[in-house]
Design an enzyme around this catalytic site. Structure first.
Site, mmCIF file in Angstrom:
data_model
loop_
_atom_site.group_PDB
_atom_site.id
_atom_site.type_symbol
_atom_site.label_atom_id
_atom_site.label_comp_id
_atom_site.label_asym_id
_atom_site.label_seq_id
_atom_site.Cartn_x
_atom_site.Cartn_y
_atom_site.Cartn_z
ATOM 1 N N ARG A 356 0.947 -1.216 -0.039
ATOM 2 C CA ARG A 356 0.096 0.222 -0.018
ATOM 3 C C ARG A 356 0.859 1.223 0.093
ATOM 4 O O ARG A 356 0.734 2.327 -0.572
ATOM 5 C CB ARG A 356 -0.998 -0.027 1.131
ATOM 6 C CG ARG A 356 -0.487 0.098 2.459
ATOM 7 C CD ARG A 356 -1.318 0.589 3.443
ATOM 8 N NE ARG A 356 -2.122 -0.397 4.049
ATOM 9 C CZ ARG A 356 -1.677 -0.953 5.453
ATOM 10 N NH1 ARG A 356 -0.629 -0.736 5.970
ATOM 11 N NH2 ARG A 356 -2.323 -1.970 5.827
ATOM 12 N N TRP A 487 -5.901 0.048 6.026
ATOM 13 C CA TRP A 487 -4.694 0.902 6.277
ATOM 14 C C TRP A 487 -4.188 1.056 7.579
ATOM 15 O O TRP A 487 -2.798 1.330 7.637
ATOM 16 C CB TRP A 487 -5.177 2.347 5.762
ATOM 17 C CG TRP A 487 -4.383 3.357 6.127
ATOM 18 C CD1 TRP A 487 -3.268 3.973 5.089
ATOM 19 C CD2 TRP A 487 -4.225 4.411 7.072
ATOM 20 N NE1 TRP A 487 -2.759 4.780 5.594
ATOM 21 C CE2 TRP A 487 -2.950 5.233 6.636
ATOM 22 C CE3 TRP A 487 -4.958 4.516 8.273
ATOM 23 C CZ2 TRP A 487 -2.771 6.306 7.806
ATOM 24 C CZ3 TRP A 487 -4.463 5.278 9.329
ATOM 25 C CH2 TRP A 487 -3.572 6.102 8.840
ATOM 26 N N ASP A 489 -2.513 -0.357 10.356
ATOM 27 C CA ASP A 489 -1.792 -1.450 10.907
ATOM 28 C C ASP A 489 -2.423 -2.013 12.259
ATOM 29 O O ASP A 489 -2.013 -2.931 12.802
ATOM 30 C CB ASP A 489 -0.478 -1.466 10.846
ATOM 31 C CG ASP A 489 0.084 -1.398 9.430
ATOM 32 O OD1 ASP A 489 -0.628 -1.840 8.682
ATOM 33 O OD2 ASP A 489 0.980 -0.561 9.158
ATOM 34 N N GLN A 686 6.118 11.330 9.843
ATOM 35 C CA GLN A 686 4.914 10.360 9.781
ATOM 36 C C GLN A 686 3.814 10.796 10.805
ATOM 37 O O GLN A 686 2.654 10.680 10.509
ATOM 38 C CB GLN A 686 5.191 8.921 10.426
ATOM 39 C CG GLN A 686 4.307 7.966 10.392
ATOM 40 C CD GLN A 686 4.715 6.812 11.279
ATOM 41 O OE1 GLN A 686 4.913 6.966 12.519
ATOM 42 N NE2 GLN A 686 4.724 5.527 10.736
ATOM 43 N N THR A 705 7.511 8.827 4.343
ATOM 44 C CA THR A 705 5.951 8.600 5.095
ATOM 45 C C THR A 705 5.207 8.576 3.857
ATOM 46 O O THR A 705 5.465 9.625 2.978
ATOM 47 C CB THR A 705 5.839 9.643 6.226
ATOM 48 O OG1 THR A 705 4.352 9.905 6.222
ATOM 49 C CG2 THR A 705 6.475 10.994 6.095
ATOM 50 N N GLY A 706 3.949 8.121 3.772
ATOM 51 C CA GLY A 706 2.983 8.520 2.801
ATOM 52 C C GLY A 706 2.338 9.922 2.921
ATOM 53 O O GLY A 706 1.775 10.047 2.005
HETATM 54 C C1 GLC Z 1 2.531 3.413 8.584
HETATM 55 C C2 GLC Z 1 2.718 2.318 7.684
HETATM 56 C C3 GLC Z 1 1.434 2.236 6.523
HETATM 57 C C4 GLC Z 1 0.180 2.314 7.356
HETATM 58 C C5 GLC Z 1 0.271 3.523 8.366
HETATM 59 C C6 GLC Z 1 -0.944 3.303 9.372
HETATM 60 O O1 GLC Z 1 2.589 4.621 7.841
HETATM 61 O O2 GLC Z 1 3.778 2.473 6.731
HETATM 62 O O3 GLC Z 1 1.504 1.356 5.826
HETATM 63 O O4 GLC Z 1 -0.914 2.547 6.704
HETATM 64 O O5 GLC Z 1 1.349 3.493 9.213
HETATM 65 O O6 GLC Z 1 -1.188 2.205 10.106
#
Ligand code: GLC
Length: 798
Positions: A356, A487, A489, A686, A705-706
Site C-alpha cells: 500500500r 490501512w 496497521d 509520519q 512517509t505516505g
Molecule cells: C505506517 C505504515 C502504513 C500504514 C500506516 C497506518 O505509515 O507504513 O502502511 O498504513 O502506518 O497504520
C-alpha cells in the site's frame, strides 16, 4: 525558534543555526549508491540495499553529539587549534563559529568561517554513479599566511548488514583490515574468500584527490586515541594521522593533507568513498580535475530541477509555494525511490516494498514524472496475486510469476506477514486512474502484466481481480472483511471484522472501475461494477452511519469502534474524509460529518486520528494502545491523513478550511517554531503528537512517509484543483476566499500550460469562465486537442 530559511530561487533550505533540535537530513544519490547526511554531516551510505549494503556507519538512536559521519577536521598547524567544517562534532562556540548548511536537491553544502579560514564541503553522489564525493574548498580570509592540516574522516562498517555490523561483533570485527597506498585507504573484507566470479573478498575505498595525503589512519581506535570522541581525536590534536592500519576492529578512512595558504588564497580538493579496490579508487580519483565538481553539481541540479519545473506555482502563500515547487515534490521523489528503506529512523531492515505504501508513493510524482511512476506501477501490478490481493511485502528481489504468497508458509515465514491485508490492492485504483488521466495513455489498460505467482492479465484484468478479491472476502452484511488489517496497521477488527474506511475504498474502486469499463465499452463490467457499488453503498449506510459520523469499524465480535456512545475512540477522522473524497457523501451530509471532525479532532497542530485515545480498551483489537496517548496510531496527528482531509474539504467546496488544514500540515509553516516540531521544516514526518501528549506539536519519523504523496495530492488536486482527464484537463481550484488568484506552470503531455487563476468574486470554489490562448471556453474541461504545442496561456476566472 528559527534555524534557517527557504531559498526559493536556488531550491535550497539554508540552515544558519547548526544546533537544530534534531539532525536535519538530506538524501544524496539513489539506492544504487545512497547517502543520508545531516546538517552537521552525520549520516551513512549504502550500496544497493539499506539493509545489507551499508558502507559507512551510523548509530541509530544515539545522542546527536556522538554520531558517526562525514567529518572534515581543520587544524591550524601553528597554534594547534582545530575545528570541524560542520559545527559538530568539534562544536566550537557559536559566538565565534559561523556555519551554514544548504540542503538542495540531492546535494548538501556545509560551510564554516572560523579563525579567519573559510571552508566549504559540497557532498553529493554524481548522477548515475556509485561513489560519493566531498568537494572541499578552503580560503584564507585572515589576511596573513596560514599553515593548516585537513583531516578527512569516515567510518566503514565491517559488514553491509546494519544489524550484523552492530551486534555480531564476535564475527564482524575480525574480517576486516585496511591498507594504504598513494592517497587511498582500502578496506578489505573477508579478503581470502573466493567469490563465484573468481575474485576474492570485497573492498571499499576512501580516496583523496586534488591534494597529497601526508598521512593516513585506517584504524578507528588509533585515530581517536583512548577515551576520546568524534569531537577531539588525538591524531588531529597532535597534528599527525599516525599511519596505523586496521587489522581486526574497525576500519576508517582517515586521510590528512597539509595546506599552506597565503592571505586570500584558496585551495580545492576532494575526498571520495566507494566500493572496490585500489584500481577502482584510482580511477575515481583520477577523474577528479578542476571544475569537475561544479559540473557534476550542475548536472544534479539540472536533473532534479527539470523534473520539479514541470509543476510550479505562485500563490499568496510562500510556504505553500516552497512545498509544491521544491520540498514536498522532492520528498515525493524520495519516498518513491527509497520507499521506507533508509533514514535516521528507519534502520533499513525492511528488505522490500510495502504494497500500500508504494502504490501511494507512486501517486505523489504523477504530476511530475508519470514516466517514472508507470514503471513502478507495472512492477507493483506484477506483485499482485492472481486471486487479486496484493503481496503485503514485495521483496526487492521480486521475481514476477515465481513468488510465494501469503497462502504459502514460506512467504509467511520470510516476511512475517501472516495474511493478506484487506486494502493493499485497492490502492491500485486511484493510482492507475491518476496515471491514465495524467498521460492520456489509455492503452495502458490493455497492457499485459504477470501476477506475482502465476498467470497474467491486462491492467484492466488486474483491477477486476482486485475487486473480486474483496468480494471473495465479504461478510454476511455485504461489507469487505478486515483480514489482517486495513490501512491502519494497529486496528485489528479480525478476519471477519468490517471497516468503513475499507468499504469506502472498495466503493471508490467500483466507481473508478465502472468508469473505465464504460470508457472501454465493456457494458457488462460497467453494469457489474455499478451494481455492486449501489449495494455496497446501502450496506455502508445502514451499518456505519450514525447521524453526524461514520463509525470506523465493527469487530468480528460485533463491537462498534468509533461509535458515538463509546467511552474511547468515539469519533474517527478517516471514515469522514474518505466518505467525502470518494464522492460517497456530498452536499450537506459531507459538510456535517466534516464539521464533526472540525469540532472534535482539530488541534493546534493538525487533526488527530480519533478521540479520545485508547487508555483502557485494549488488545488484540486496538493494538495502538501500545503507544502513549496522542502518539502515532493512538490518536496522534497521523500526518498522512491530513492530505485526505484536505481533499475532502476541497471536494466539499470549503477552500478556507482545506487551506487551514494544509497550513497546519505544512512543515514550512512551522519554520519559526522548530523547537516545537523538531523535525526538518522542509520534510513531512509520519506523525505529530496531538494535544493528548504533553509535547503537542512534536513531529516524528522524518522523510519516509505516505504523507508526502497524500498532502501533495491534497494540494494539487484539492486546493489548486488541477484535474487531468482522458480528453484534456480541468482547473477547478478550491481556495481561501481572500486569495485574489495564483498561477500554475505545468507540463501536460508534452505541452506547457501557463495557468492564471483570477478570483474576481472572492469565492472559495466555482469557475465562471476559462480563456485559452485568447478564446473563451465554457468552464470545465479544456480539451487536449485545443492545446497548442507551444506554451498555452490559460486564464481561469472564479
Ligand atoms: C505506517 C505504515 C502504513 C500504514 C500506516 C497506518 O505509515 O507504513 O502502511 O498504513 O502506518 O497504520
Amino acid at each position: 525558534m528559527k534555524y534557517g530559511y527557504f531559498d526559493q530561487e536556488r531550491r535550497e533550505y539554508v540552515i544558519t543555526r547548526p544546533d537544530t533540535p534534531e539532525p536535519w537530513a538530506n538524501y544524496l544519490g539513489s539506492p544504487e549508491y545512497g547517502a543520508i547526511i545531516s546538517n552537521n554531516a552525520a549520516g551513512y551510505s549504502f550500496i544497493r540495499s539499506g539493509a545489507d549494503g551499508r558502507l559507512i556507519r551510523y548509530r541509530f538512536n544515539e545522542l546527536n553529539t556522538n554520531l558517526p559521519g562525514r567529518y572534515i577536521y581543520i587544524r591550524d598547524d601553528e597554534t594547534g587549534e582545530y575545528w570541524t567544517n560542520s559545527w559538530q562534532p568539534a562544536a566550537k562556540p557559536l559566538e565565534t563559529f559561523h556555519s551554514e548548511c544548504r540542503h538542495g536537491t540531492a546535494y548538501t553544502v556545509i560551510s564554516a568561517e572560523y579563525a579567519g579560514i573559510y571552508s566549504k564541503a559540497a557532498y553529493y553522489v554524481p548522477l548515475g554513479k556509485t561513489h560519493e564525493v566531498w568537494d572541499v574548498r578552503l580560503r584564507n580570509n585572515s589576511g596573513r599566511p596560514r599553515k593548516l592540516s585537513v583531516f578527512f574522516y569516515s567510518e566503514f562498517t565491517n559488514l553491509g548488514s546494519y544489524e550484523q555490523d552492530t551486534v555480531n561483533l564476535q564475527y564482524s570485527t575480525f574480517i576486516s583490515r585496511s591498507e594504504y597506498k598513494d592517497n587511498v585507504i582500502v578496506q578489505h573484507l573477508n579478503e581470502n574468500t573466493q567469490n563465484g566470479d573468481g575474485t576474492k573478498g570485497s573492498h571499499r575505498f576512501a580516496a583523496l584527490a586534488g591534494a597529497d595525503a601526508c598521512a593516513h589512519c585506517g584504524d578507528r581506535e588509533a585515530f581517536f586515541g583512548p577515551y576520546r570522541n568524534y569531537g577531539n581525536p588525538l591524531t588531529v590534536e597532535n597534528g599527525g594521522a599516525g599511519g596505523a592500519d586496521c587489522y581486526n576492529g574497525n576500519a576508517v578512512g582517515a586521510l590528512q593533507t597539509k595546506v599552506t595558504l597565503g592571505a586570500g588564497e584558496e585551495s580545492a580538493m576532494a575526498y571520495m568513498l566507494g566500493e572496490g579496490n585500489f584500481d577502482a579508487a584510482s580511477a575515481v580519483a583520477a577523474a577528479y580535475v578542476s571544475g569537475r565538481a561544479e559540473r557534476e553539481l550542475a548536472e544534479l541540479k539540472s536533473y532534479w530541477h527539470e523534473k520539479l519545473d514541470r509543476f510550479t506555482v505562485n500563490t499568496p502563500d510562500e510556504n505553500l509555494n516552497a512545498s509544491v515547487n521544491t520540498w514536498n515534490a522532492y520528498q515525493c521523489f524520495i519516498t518513491f525511490i527509497w520507499s521506507r528503506a533508509a533514514s535516521f529512523i528507519y534502520c533499513g531492515l525492511r528488505n522490500g516494498y510495502g504494497y500500500r505504501d508504494t502504490i501511494q508513493d507512486i501517486q505523489g510524482i504523477m504530476h511530475l514524472a508519470p514516466e517514472m511512476a508507470v514503471e513502478r506501477l507495472r512492477f507493483m501490478l506484477s506483485a499482485q496475486v492472481s486471486s487479486g490481493g496484493g503481496l503485503p511485502l514485495v521483496k526487492f528481489t521480486h521475481n514476477a510469476g515465481h513468488e510465494d504468497t501469503p497462502d504459502d508458509a514460506s512467504y509467511r515465514e520470510t516476511t512475517g506477514h501472516p495474511h493478506y491485508r484487506s486494502d493493499d490492492a485497492l490502492w491500485l485504483f486511484p493510482t492507475v486512474d491518476k496515471y491514465v488521466r495524467e498521460t492520456g495513455d489509455t492503452a495502458f489498460y490493455d497492457e499485459v502484466i504477470p501476477f506475482a505467482e502465476k498467470g497474467e492479465a491486462t491492467v484492466y484484468g488486474h483491477l477486476k481481480r482486485a475487486i473480486e478479491f474483496s468480494f471473495a472476502h465479504m461478510t454476511e452484511h455485504g461489507l469487505p472483511a478486515g483480514l489482517e488489517a486495513d490501512w491502519n496497521d494497529c486496528l485489528r477488527m479480525g478476519e471477519k471484522g468490517e471497516s468503513s474506511f475499507l468499504s469506502f475504498q472498495l466503493y471508490y474502486a467500483l466507481e473508478l472501475f465502472g468508469a473505465i469499463a464504460a470508457f472501454k465499452g465493456d457494458a457488462g463490467s460497467e453494469a457489474w461494477a455499478f451494481g455492486l457499488k449501489g449495494k455496497l453503498a446501502e450496506a455502508i449506510e445502514s451499518y456505519f452511519f450514525e447521524g453526524d459520523r461514520y463509525i470506523r469499524a465493527v469487530t468480528e465480535d460485533g463491537l462498534r469502534i468509533g461509535s458515538r456512545g463509546a467511552e474511547e475512540a468515539n469519533i474517527w477522522l478517516n471514515p469522514q474524509s474518505w466518505a467525502v473524497l470518494t464522492g460517497y457523501a456530498s452536499g450537506e451530509k459531507a459538510k456535517a460529518i466534516l464539521d464533526t471532525v472540525y469540532q472534535r479532532l482539530n488541534t493546534a497542530y493538525g487533526v488527530k486520528l480519533f478521540d479520545p485515545p485508547f487508555r483502557k480498551f485494549g488488545m488484540p483489537v486496538a493494538r495502538m494502545i501500545l503507544f502513549n496517548p496522542g502518539t502515532k496510531e493512538n490518536a496522534g496527528v497521523f500526518s498522512q491523513t491530513q492530505g485526505w482531509l484536505i481533499q475532502a474539504e476541497a471536494k466539499a467546496g470549503r477552500g478556507g478550511r482545506a487551506f487551514e488544514y494544509y497550513n497546519k500540515a505544512n512543515p514550512a509553516a512551522m519554520n519559526g517554531r522548530a523547537e516545537i516540531r523538531r523535525l526538518e521544516p522542509y520534510a513531512h514526518g509520519q506523525f505529530i503528537e496531538s494535544d493528548d501528549s504533553p509535547y503537542a506539536g512534536r513531529g516524528h519519523v522524518h522523510w519516509l512517509t505516505g504523507t508526502a504523496s497524500t498532502v501533495m495530492i491534497g494540494l494539487v488536486e484539492g486546493i489548486l484543483g488541477v484535474h487531468p482527464a482522458y480528453e484534456g484537463i480541468a482547473v477547478e481550484p478550491c481556495i481561501p476566499a481572500d486569495w485574489t488568484g495564483f498561477t500554475i506552470r505545468k507540463l501536460f503531455r508534452g505541452r506547457w500550460l501557463d495557468i492564471e487563476v483570477i478570483n474576481e468574486s472572492g469565492t472559495e470554489k466555482g469557475v465562471k469562465r476559462v480563456v485559452l490562448n485568447g478564446s473563451a471556453l465554457a468552464p470545465g474541461l479544456i480539451p487536449f486537442d485545443r492545446l497548442s504545442e507551444g506554451v498555452n496561456e490559460i486564464k481561469v476566472y472564479m
